[in-house]
Scaffold this motif. Structure first.
Motif, mmCIF file in Angstrom:
data_model
loop_
_atom_site.group_PDB
_atom_site.id
_atom_site.type_symbol
_atom_site.label_atom_id
_atom_site.label_comp_id
_atom_site.label_asym_id
_atom_site.label_seq_id
_atom_site.Cartn_x
_atom_site.Cartn_y
_atom_site.Cartn_z
ATOM 1 N N MET A 1 116.450 4.913 17.900
ATOM 2 C CA MET A 1 116.299 6.383 17.382
ATOM 3 C C MET A 1 117.064 7.231 18.190
ATOM 4 N N THR A 2 117.838 8.100 17.740
ATOM 5 C CA THR A 2 119.039 8.945 18.098
ATOM 6 C C THR A 2 118.274 10.177 18.885
ATOM 7 N N SER A 3 118.950 10.312 20.125
ATOM 8 C CA SER A 3 118.392 11.624 20.864
ATOM 9 C C SER A 3 119.552 12.516 20.825
ATOM 10 N N LEU A 4 119.237 13.772 20.392
ATOM 11 C CA LEU A 4 120.085 14.712 20.096
ATOM 12 C C LEU A 4 119.629 16.063 20.758
ATOM 13 N N LEU A 5 120.762 16.629 21.623
ATOM 14 C CA LEU A 5 120.607 17.798 22.355
ATOM 15 C C LEU A 5 121.468 18.766 21.846
ATOM 16 N N LEU A 6 120.908 19.914 21.494
ATOM 17 C CA LEU A 6 121.556 21.243 20.841
ATOM 18 C C LEU A 6 121.371 22.201 21.945
ATOM 19 N N ILE A 7 122.569 22.667 22.391
ATOM 20 C CA ILE A 7 122.555 23.610 23.568
ATOM 21 C C ILE A 7 123.526 25.089 22.827
ATOM 22 N N ASP A 8 122.855 26.092 23.542
ATOM 23 C CA ASP A 8 123.554 27.399 23.251
ATOM 24 C C ASP A 8 124.633 27.525 24.154
ATOM 25 N N LEU A 9 125.590 28.504 23.944
ATOM 26 C CA LEU A 9 126.691 28.697 24.716
ATOM 27 C C LEU A 9 126.515 29.790 25.753
ATOM 28 N N ASP A 10 126.783 31.189 25.467
ATOM 29 C CA ASP A 10 126.549 32.065 26.138
ATOM 30 C C ASP A 10 125.104 32.407 26.832
ATOM 31 N N GLU A 11 125.517 32.805 28.031
ATOM 32 C CA GLU A 11 123.847 32.815 29.033
ATOM 33 C C GLU A 11 123.378 31.660 29.013
ATOM 34 N N THR A 12 123.880 30.461 28.657
ATOM 35 C CA THR A 12 123.065 29.107 28.827
ATOM 36 C C THR A 12 123.920 28.192 29.357
ATOM 37 N N ALA A 98 124.192 13.190 30.362
ATOM 38 C CA ALA A 98 123.320 13.265 29.031
ATOM 39 C C ALA A 98 123.893 12.376 28.063
ATOM 40 N N ARG A 99 125.039 12.394 27.957
ATOM 41 C CA ARG A 99 126.046 11.443 27.041
ATOM 42 C C ARG A 99 125.888 10.073 27.500
ATOM 43 N N GLN A 100 125.921 9.773 28.812
ATOM 44 C CA GLN A 100 125.818 8.455 29.479
ATOM 45 C C GLN A 100 124.314 7.860 29.298
ATOM 46 N N ALA A 101 123.556 8.770 29.090
ATOM 47 C CA ALA A 101 121.998 8.468 28.902
ATOM 48 C C ALA A 101 122.001 8.242 27.372
ATOM 49 N N GLY A 102 122.871 8.372 26.548
ATOM 50 C CA GLY A 102 122.918 8.003 25.152
ATOM 51 C C GLY A 102 122.451 9.254 24.202
ATOM 52 N N PHE A 103 122.612 10.221 24.611
ATOM 53 C CA PHE A 103 122.295 11.470 23.931
ATOM 54 C C PHE A 103 123.752 12.004 23.248
ATOM 55 N N ARG A 104 123.298 12.545 21.861
ATOM 56 C CA ARG A 104 124.477 13.197 21.083
ATOM 57 C C ARG A 104 124.221 14.474 21.536
ATOM 58 N N ILE A 105 125.320 15.324 21.703
ATOM 59 C CA ILE A 105 125.372 16.918 22.138
ATOM 60 C C ILE A 105 126.135 17.630 21.132
ATOM 61 N N ALA A 106 125.548 18.679 20.804
ATOM 62 C CA ALA A 106 126.230 19.655 19.871
ATOM 63 C C ALA A 106 126.053 20.985 20.453
ATOM 64 N N ASP A 130 129.675 16.172 21.343
ATOM 65 C CA ASP A 130 130.094 15.539 20.202
ATOM 66 C C ASP A 130 130.442 16.501 19.043
ATOM 67 N N GLY A 131 130.169 17.913 19.178
ATOM 68 C CA GLY A 131 130.339 18.743 18.225
ATOM 69 C C GLY A 131 130.089 20.197 18.397
ATOM 70 N N CYS A 132 130.586 21.180 17.800
ATOM 71 C CA CYS A 132 130.353 22.500 17.901
ATOM 72 C C CYS A 132 130.107 23.204 16.840
ATOM 73 N N ILE A 216 116.795 14.690 29.966
ATOM 74 C CA ILE A 216 117.495 13.575 30.262
ATOM 75 C C ILE A 216 115.967 12.664 30.785
ATOM 76 N N ASP A 217 115.369 13.298 31.801
ATOM 77 C CA ASP A 217 114.158 13.053 32.142
ATOM 78 C C ASP A 217 113.012 12.689 31.222
ATOM 79 N N ASP A 218 112.906 13.733 30.099
ATOM 80 C CA ASP A 218 112.027 13.697 29.400
ATOM 81 C C ASP A 218 112.078 12.729 28.354
ATOM 82 N N ALA A 219 113.362 12.327 28.153
ATOM 83 C CA ALA A 219 113.670 11.209 27.099
ATOM 84 C C ALA A 219 113.564 9.771 27.613
ATOM 85 N N SER A 220 113.359 9.614 28.971
ATOM 86 C CA SER A 220 113.412 8.580 29.615
ATOM 87 C C SER A 220 112.003 7.721 29.243
ATOM 88 N N PRO A 221 112.134 6.303 28.975
ATOM 89 C CA PRO A 221 111.034 5.629 28.692
ATOM 90 C C PRO A 221 109.939 5.580 29.728
#
Length: 221
Positions: A1-12, A98-106, A130-132, A216-221
């Motif tokens: 199952m893919t882990s996906l991180l969606l992250i904001d730009l400004d002020e984040t 995060a990417r090394q831990a297997g996350f896709r990031i946008a 991986d995308g914007c 990253i920690d939250d997704a760890s088994p």
């Protein structure tokens, strides 16, 4: 199952207020009007929100006596302001982990496409995610679920797996995250109180590094 991180730009990912302060002081110094630096910083916002850029630049031009039409200033604003954005190396390192831990990031950002893309290029985010997606290029803004779906597609996945949303806006980011059943993390750089009446985040931190590490920690088994 893919882990996906969606992250904001400004002020984040980046402290926009710090970038603004640098621009304001440099502009006031260049104009020989240092006493107006604080005014520039305050004038950036109206009723707690970032002021419309046409209105902002019209007011700045009138105050400093600039002769360029607002349309020209708007065209120059991405290079004038967005090109100043730099990603802190600690944040970049956290994204790499995060990417090394297997996350896709946008990266998911509301705003004008030219202005936001200038920031993305200045930060060299294409090397780290991986995308914007920018609302101005697709006609859909956070918290609409569709913008998150498009971000997932650009990251090469979908919203069916484990999804985390990190952002600073209680409605656009945290509310939007709840709308797609994602786990939500609030980045609260200015140590504000959580606004009443809004669904709360699962966690909150005052900087993006700790927020990403939590994911990253939250997704760890």
């Amino acid at each position: 199952m893919t882990s996906l991180l969606l992250i904001d730009l400004d002020e984040t990912l980046v402290d926009r207020d710090a970038v603004l302060q640098d621009w304001a002081w440099e502009t006031a110094r260049a104009e020989g009007r240092l006493e107006l630096a604080d005014w520039l910083i305050a004038y950036d916002r109206a009723e707690g929100r970032v002021r419309d850029r046409a209105s902002f630049l019209a007011g700045v031009a009138a105050t400093f006596g600039w002769q360029q039409p607002v349309e020209q200033l708007l065209a120059e604003w991405p290079a004038m302001f967005g090109a100043r954005y730099q990603l802190d190396e600690m944040v970049a390192a956290a994204l790499r982990r995060a990417r090394q831990a297997g996350f896709r990031i946008a990266v998911v950002s509301n705003g004008d496409v030219g202005r936001q893309r200038a920031k993305i290029e200045a930060m060299r985010l294409s090397e780290l995610v991986d995308g914007c997606v920018v609302s101005g290029e697709i006609g859909v803004r956070k918290p609409d679920p569709r913008i998150f779906e498009i971000a997932a597609e650009r990251a090469g996945t979908n919203l069916d797996g484990q999804v985390w949303v990190i952002g600073d806006d209680p409605v656009a980011d945290i509310g939007g995250g709840h709308g797609i059943n994602a786990r939500t993390i609030w980045v609260n750089r200015s140590h504000k109180h959580w606004p009443s009446g809004h669904l709360e985040p699962q966690a909150h931190f005052d900087d993006p590094v700790r927020a990403i590490e939590h994911v990253i920690d939250d997704a760890s088994p």
